[in-house]
Enzyme design. Sequence first.
Site, PDB file in Angstrom:
ATOM      1  N   HIS A 137      46.732  52.167  17.269  1.00  0.00           N
ATOM      2  CA  HIS A 137      48.173  52.417  17.231  1.00  0.00           C
ATOM      3  C   HIS A 137      48.464  53.908  17.056  1.00  0.00           C
ATOM      4  O   HIS A 137      47.726  54.625  16.388  1.00  0.00           O
ATOM      5  CB  HIS A 137      48.828  51.627  16.096  1.00  0.00           C
ATOM      6  CG  HIS A 137      48.626  50.155  16.209  1.00  0.00           C
ATOM      7  ND1 HIS A 137      49.438  49.354  16.973  1.00  0.00           N
ATOM      8  CD2 HIS A 137      47.686  49.336  15.666  1.00  0.00           C
ATOM      9  CE1 HIS A 137      49.015  48.101  16.892  1.00  0.00           C
ATOM     10  NE2 HIS A 137      47.956  48.071  16.109  1.00  0.00           N
TER      11      HIS A 137
ATOM     12  N   GLU B 251      56.719  51.280  19.505  1.00  0.00           N
ATOM     13  CA  GLU B 251      56.017  50.658  18.380  1.00  0.00           C
ATOM     14  C   GLU B 251      55.934  51.590  17.182  1.00  0.00           C
ATOM     15  O   GLU B 251      55.885  52.808  17.327  1.00  0.00           O
ATOM     16  CB  GLU B 251      54.629  50.184  18.810  1.00  0.00           C
ATOM     17  CG  GLU B 251      53.552  51.233  18.819  1.00  0.00           C
ATOM     18  CD  GLU B 251      52.265  50.737  18.177  1.00  0.00           C
ATOM     19  OE1 GLU B 251      52.337  50.186  17.065  1.00  0.00           O
ATOM     20  OE2 GLU B 251      51.198  50.905  18.792  1.00  0.00           O
TER      21      GLU B 251
END
Length: 569
Positions: free
Chosen positions: A382, A209
């Site tokens: 994240h 990601e």
Amino acid sequence: MDNSEIEKVKGNKKIKSKTSPLKIIPLGGIEEIGKNMTAFEYKEEIIVIDCGLAFPDEDLYGIDVVIPEVTYLIKNKDKVKGFFITHGHEDHIGSLPYILKQINVPVYGTKLTLGLIGIKLKEHNILNDCNLNIVQPGETITLNQIKVEFIRNNHSIPDSCSIAIHTPLGVIVHTGDFKVDFTPIDEKVMDLQRYAQLGKKGVLLLMSESTNSLHKGYTMSEKTVGETLGNLFNKATGRVIVSTFASNVHRLQQISDCSIKYNRKIAFSGRSMENISEVAMELGYLFIPEDMIISLDEIKNYPNDKITIVTTGSQGESMAGLTRIAASTHRKIQIEKGDTVIISATPIPGNEKAVSNVINDLIVKGANVIYKAIEDIHVSGHACEQELRLIITLLNPKFFIPIHGEYKHLFTHAKIAQSMGIDESNVFILAMGDIFELSRNKGEITGKAPFGRVLVDGVGVGDVGNMVLRDRKNLAENGIITIVVAIDRRNKIITSGPDIVSRGFVYVRNSEELIDEVRNIATNVVEKCLDNDITQWAEIKNGIRREIDNFIYEKMKKKPMILPVIVEV
């Protein structure tokens, strides 16, 4: 010899047999490529990682949600063996109720993830028809040619996993959404040891990601938010109203812990907040004593300094709880002087203005508003640059594909991978629908699968196309003029009208001169057609539409929708 060719010994002879390539196809993601749905195909097996939706942007008038097109999966439905879900966020599970109606295959995920999926399937009345399979982190699902392993990671929702796909060609690791948190709220640290083991054995491809690839350093631990919340609760003298993502169960736990510490009853506001907190408590992911939870109707029975309200609306959504509270349209909660409002989230790009408006409305009404610019009351779920580098180091992949982000994030992550020693020719940025074929020594884009977005409007799935959206856009920007005229076809005369109705264009009572001109034009067009024996209503309507459209554009430089209506008498 290309490693995609395997040597087999028969007698004293060596024969070469070529293995099939692995196909990787991003089918969902809208702007964030690969985030919503990615198909992996090897021989006669297809697995799909995640099945999320996107929320409409401002150009998609009236659309509720956007789901990926799955024509490729439908055409190959006999090969599809299941959906493997990394975690329970809407952009990773939201399309399942729609897609499973077309391709009813098993769904695999961790306990909380399937609990949240179950809520959605129940709302669509298909829960009993679906095959949900709970997987523990560390467990492997064995198919014919492929093995799918779930690996614990950390994210802003519990039970989040990365997925390792074991194929005859090698191992592909799909990180899912993650960050490296050494002090997570549930004390379940990301399984970096398993990452290192896979890296030591050899990883063919890493798909990682990229959401925070532009951010240097490391993402802060979720526990830092708890410390800030504790200080704010300690100082608060009135009600505490906290708005956050409903799916951030760890954040809900910290808010609840602070409330319990300061003897505040907890009330949840917002459908998603109520549903997710209920499921999280039932499954053992959220721990709140029953006597500490009250309904919104019971708030009035307690002093303000004994109340915590946890609500949706941290992104300024128009119908969410906090937005309605700020606008004084919430039926059960009104802002009072002395309330402390904590917005425990960072605005998603594009939502900044909406969030700012909510903050201003709350301050005007006397609330003490705490948000990211003032206090550290939110951390990302994240990974930042150094965490991304750590994963690449541990896995040491031969090939690399950045996923989960806008193109600038993917591009930056690709450069990071190259700086970590991955050959530039082995780094690929895929577009939606790309068919990427991977062998042991080579990766290339070989074609394009059907892809796109399917618009969901109410109960209609895919009913709204570009023509309808264009009309809605035109109506929103320029309004509509309806011209109603009654005609006696036999005697070729106008018996009534034309009557002019305007909506969203001009206010009729203040524009009588303009309306009279429109009426005269419509009358002249109809009479001219009747005088020339033109009695086809379609032709008369086209004439009215054309003449009035030209007149209004020349006069006002606007192009409202012109809707002629002919009534035959």
